[in-house]
Enzyme design. Sequence first.
Site, PDB file in Angstrom:
ATOM      1  N   GLU B  49       0.800  -1.227   0.000  1.00 53.92           N
ATOM      2  CA  GLU B  49       0.000   0.000   0.000  1.00 53.92           C
ATOM      3  C   GLU B  49       0.837   1.282   0.000  1.00 53.92           C
ATOM      4  O   GLU B  49       0.416   2.292  -0.556  1.00 53.92           O
ATOM      5  CB  GLU B  49      -0.977   0.012   1.179  1.00 53.92           C
ATOM      6  N   PHE B 111     -10.940  -6.730  14.996  1.00 55.91           N
ATOM      7  CA  PHE B 111      -9.989  -7.196  14.004  1.00 55.91           C
ATOM      8  C   PHE B 111      -9.757  -6.134  12.920  1.00 55.91           C
ATOM      9  O   PHE B 111     -10.698  -5.605  12.350  1.00 55.91           O
ATOM     10  CB  PHE B 111     -10.487  -8.494  13.378  1.00 55.91           C
ATOM     11  N   GLN B 112      -8.519  -5.816  12.685  1.00 59.59           N
ATOM     12  CA  GLN B 112      -8.100  -4.855  11.658  1.00 59.59           C
ATOM     13  C   GLN B 112      -8.708  -3.471  11.834  1.00 59.59           C
ATOM     14  O   GLN B 112      -9.013  -2.789  10.864  1.00 59.59           O
ATOM     15  CB  GLN B 112      -8.366  -5.403  10.254  1.00 59.59           C
ATOM     16  N   LYS B 161     -17.261  -0.125   6.762  1.00 58.04           N
ATOM     17  CA  LYS B 161     -17.850  -1.081   5.820  1.00 58.04           C
ATOM     18  C   LYS B 161     -19.372  -0.939   5.733  1.00 58.04           C
ATOM     19  O   LYS B 161     -19.945  -0.988   4.657  1.00 58.04           O
ATOM     20  CB  LYS B 161     -17.473  -2.499   6.259  1.00 58.04           C
ATOM     21  N   MET B 469      24.652   7.286   1.185  1.00 54.47           N
ATOM     22  CA  MET B 469      24.460   8.603   1.781  1.00 54.47           C
ATOM     23  C   MET B 469      24.754   8.592   3.281  1.00 54.47           C
ATOM     24  O   MET B 469      25.389   9.495   3.816  1.00 54.47           O
ATOM     25  CB  MET B 469      23.008   9.018   1.549  1.00 54.47           C
TER      26      MET B 469
HETATM   27  C1  LIG Z   1      12.634   5.121   4.455  1.00 56.72           C
HETATM   28  C2  LIG Z   1      13.970   5.699   4.754  1.00 56.72           C
HETATM   29  N1  LIG Z   1      14.765   5.115   5.671  1.00 56.72           N
HETATM   30  C3  LIG Z   1      15.976   5.628   5.937  1.00 56.72           C
HETATM   31  C4  LIG Z   1      16.412   6.756   5.307  1.00 56.72           C
HETATM   32  C5  LIG Z   1      17.781   7.341   5.625  1.00 56.72           C
HETATM   33  N2  LIG Z   1      18.620   7.291   4.428  1.00 56.72           N
HETATM   34  C6  LIG Z   1      18.803   8.354   3.629  1.00 56.72           C
HETATM   35  S1  LIG Z   1      19.722   8.010   2.297  1.00 56.72           S
HETATM   36  C7  LIG Z   1      19.948   6.419   2.783  1.00 56.72           C
HETATM   37  C8  LIG Z   1      20.768   5.469   1.975  1.00 56.72           C
HETATM   38  C9  LIG Z   1      20.222   5.238   0.607  1.00 56.72           C
HETATM   39  O1  LIG Z   1      20.903   4.151   0.055  1.00 56.72           O
HETATM   40  P1  LIG Z   1      20.788   3.797  -1.476  1.00 56.72           P
HETATM   41  O2  LIG Z   1      19.371   3.797  -1.897  1.00 56.72           O
HETATM   42  O3  LIG Z   1      21.546   2.552  -1.736  1.00 56.72           O
HETATM   43  O4  LIG Z   1      21.436   5.048  -2.197  1.00 56.72           O
HETATM   44  P2  LIG Z   1      22.930   5.618  -2.178  1.00 56.72           P
HETATM   45  O5  LIG Z   1      23.000   6.650  -1.110  1.00 56.72           O
HETATM   46  O6  LIG Z   1      23.859   4.474  -1.914  1.00 56.72           O
HETATM   47  O7  LIG Z   1      23.085   6.215  -3.530  1.00 56.72           O
HETATM   48  C10 LIG Z   1      19.289   6.180   3.985  1.00 56.72           C
HETATM   49  C11 LIG Z   1      19.325   4.895   4.711  1.00 56.72           C
HETATM   50  C12 LIG Z   1      15.528   7.347   4.378  1.00 56.72           C
HETATM   51  N3  LIG Z   1      15.827   8.471   3.731  1.00 56.72           N
HETATM   52  N4  LIG Z   1      14.327   6.793   4.103  1.00 56.72           N
END
Ligand SMILES: Cc1ncc(C[n+]2csc(CCOP(=O)(O)OP(=O)(O)O)c2C)c(N)n1
Lengths: 169, 544
Positions: B49, B111-112, B161, B469
Site C-alpha cells: 500500500e 480485528f483490523q 464497511k 548517503m
Molecule cells: C525510508 C527511509 N529510511 C531511511 C532513510 C535514511 N537514508 C537516507 S539516504 C539512505 C541510503 C540510501 O541508500 P541507497 O538507496 O543505496 O542510495 P545511495 O546513497 O547508496 O546512492 C538512507 C538509509 C531514508 N531516507 N528513508
Amino acid sequence: MKHTLSVLVENNPGVLSRISGLFSRRGFNIDSLAVGVTEDKNVSRMTIVVDGDNYTIEQLTKQLNKLIDVIKVTDISKDSVIRELALIKVNASLSTRNEILQIVYIFRAKVIDISKSTMTIEITGNSQKITALEELLQPFGIKEMVRTGAIGLERGQKVIKYTINDEEE
Amino acid sequence: MRMTGAQAIIKSLERNNVKVIFGYPGGAVLPLYDSLMDSSIKHVLVRQEQAAVHEASGYARITGEVGVCMATSGPGATNLVTGIATAYMDSIPIVAITGQVPVEMIGRDVFQEVDITGATEPFCKHNYLVKDARELPRIIAEAFYIASTGRPGPVLVDVPKDVAMEEIDYNYPDRVELRGYKPTYAGHPLQIKRVAKAIEKCSRPVICAGGGVITSNAADEIAQLSQRIKAPVATTLMGIGAFPGDHPLSLGMLGQHGSYAANRAVAMADLLIVIGARLGDRATGSTDTFAANAVIVHIDIDPAEIGKNVNTNIPIVGDVKCTLTELLKYNLKRQDSDWLQDIKAWKDKYHHKGLFCRSLKPGYILTRLSDKVDKDKTVLVTDVGQHQIWAGNYYTVKKPRTFLTSGGLGTMGYGLPAAIGAKLADRNNEVILVTGDGSLQMSLQELALLKQEDLVVKILLFNNNALGMVRELQQQHYNCRYCQVHLTGNPDFCKLAEAYGLPALRVDREDEVDEAIDTLINSKTSVLVEVKTDVNEKTSPCRV
Ligand SMILES: Cc1ncc(C[n+]2csc(CCOP(=O)(O)OP(=O)(O)O)c2C)c(N)n1
C-alpha cells in the site's frame, strides 16, 4: 506575553484533537483551552490562552487557519472581557469557617457546598483574581481545585463574523 | 438515484474524472471493490500500500490532477502512512480512501481496526471518518476540492464497511462550500507594486523557484520575469524543472546539496524573489546568514509558509501564476550592474561539463544520460540517497514535471512506484528511474507492475552495496566509523530483474558505460542497468 485567541471551528468530531495536536506538534504552549458550542449549533468557539512572542502567535494563527475545520481565528487580547470559573474545595472546620467566608465575601465568590470539614467555593473572574483567591485559601489547605480555563468576548458591539458570504471585513 | 455508499463513492470518483486508482483490497473495502467492477475506472493492483500512494503521487505530478489510492482497514491503512506523509511534505494532491470496521465496532479494537484519521492527521491536508452514507458524495467532492486547490496535499477518507453498504439517494453537490477554507489566489495589488518598486532599485536580483511554480504551471512566467529583469534563477530540489537547467541564467539548485553559483548568488544578492518555495532548512542553511544582503520577497499560496523560516520584507500570499502575471504588467527594469558577469564567473568556476572522461563515475554517467535522452518526453525519477543528489546535480532538467523526487520527507522506496505512476499517467513519456541498491529494495515488489500493466520503465541502478548517503555522513562526521551501512546480503539485481521479466545488464568496466546508456535509452522494453559504483564516491563537496 500572554495572548487570548478566539477560535471558531466547525463542530465536527475530531476537531478538538486536530487543534490540540497542532499545539503539541508545533511546540506551542497552551495555558488554557476552553471550548463549547455557540449560538450556531454547527459552530464551536474555543478560547485559547497561549504564551508567546509575536512570531509565535503569528505562526500559531496561520497554522490554525490552515486547518479546514477552523473558520476564524481572532486575537482578543486587547479589548475584551475575559472570565474563568473555578471550583475550590478547601478544608474548613468550625473554627476556620468564618474566616474563609470573609475571604469569599471579599472576592464576591460563592459557597456552593459545605460539609463538616470542607467547603466548596465557586469563583468567576480573570485568572489573576482566581489565583489571588487560591493563594489566600492555601493556608487552610486546598483539597481539590478545578478551573475551566478562560473564555472571553470582545467589548462593545464588535462580534466575530464567520458566515460564508462575508468575504473579508 | 438509489445506490449503496460504495457505489456513490465510485460514482463520485467518476464525477471527478478519476481514471486510475492504485489500490490493494481487503475485507473492509470489499463493497468498494465490488462496485469498482461496474466502473470504467482502471484499478492498478499494487504490491504494497505504501507504493500505492507513491504511484498515485507520480501520477499526480505528471498530470497535475489528483492521484487516487485505496486500501483496506488496519494494516492496509497503516501501510499508506509513509506515502501520505511523503505526499504531504511535497504538496502533492492525493485522495486516499480506506476501509474501516463498521461504525458500531469502532473503538473496540476489533480485528483490523486502526484509527487512521487520528494517525494521519498531522500530515494530511484534511481527513474524514464517514459515519453517514448520505454524506459521502459531499465528502468526496470536498476531498477532491481540498486536495487540489490552494496548496495541494493529501486528503484521506475513511469509510466504515457498513457505511459503504448502506443505501442512499445519490446527490452530488453542485459546488463545495467550506467556510473554513478559502485559498487566496490573487496576490495583493499593493504588495505586487512594492515588488515592482524593489526591482527598480535593485542591481543584483536572484529568483528562487520552488515546487509551487510547477504546481501553479508558472514556468513561463518565471522565464519571462528572469529575462525582463535579467535575474538568474536558482531552484529548490522541488523546483527543479521550473526553469530550464541549461539556460544561461540558470544557477542550478540552491542549498546544502546545491551548486556553488546558486549559493554564492543568493549570498550576494540585493533582491531575492522567492516563489512557491518554503525555504526549508536544506535550502537555506543557517537562516541568520541566508541572503543576508537582500531584500526578500516571498510569494506563496500558503500564508503559513511566509515568514516561517526566513524573515520576509515583502510577503505576498497568492497563487504564483496569478501573482506573476500581475507583476509582469509593470514596466520592470532594474539598475545596471556587472551582476551577470559575476554570475557567469561563479558558474564557470566549477563547471563540470567535459570535466569527466569516460568512467564509472556517477557524474559521468548522469551527464552522458542527460546529453543523450530526448528531454521533451523524458521524465527522470529518483529515489533517495547519493544517487538522488547526483541526479539533481548532473542531469539537466529543462521542463516542469520531468523530474520527480521525494524532497521534503526523503523517502527511500519512492522511486520505483513514482516512476510507475508517471508512466501510467502518460505512456508517451520515457520514464527513467535513477535508484540505489538500498532504495530499490524498499519497493522492489512493485517490479511486478511493469509486467502486469505492460509498462516501460528504464531503471538505472547505482549499486555500491551500501547505504551510500548514510555511509558518507559516517565518513565525514563519525570518523569513518561505518555502522550498519553495508548491504552485504544484496541479491544479484540482474537475475532478480530477469525473474520479474525485465532484461538486465551489469556495467562494471569503464568501456561498457556508453553502450549501456544507449541500450537503456533505446530499449523498447523495461530494462535494468546496474552500474557497479565505488562505495567511496561522494556527493560533497558538490561544486557543480
Ligand atoms: C525510508 C527511509 N529510511 C531511511 C532513510 C535514511 N537514508 C537516507 S539516504 C539512505 C541510503 C540510501 O541508500 P541507497 O538507496 O543505496 O542510495 P545511495 O546513497 O547508496 O546512492 C538512507 C538509509 C531514508 N531516507 N528513508
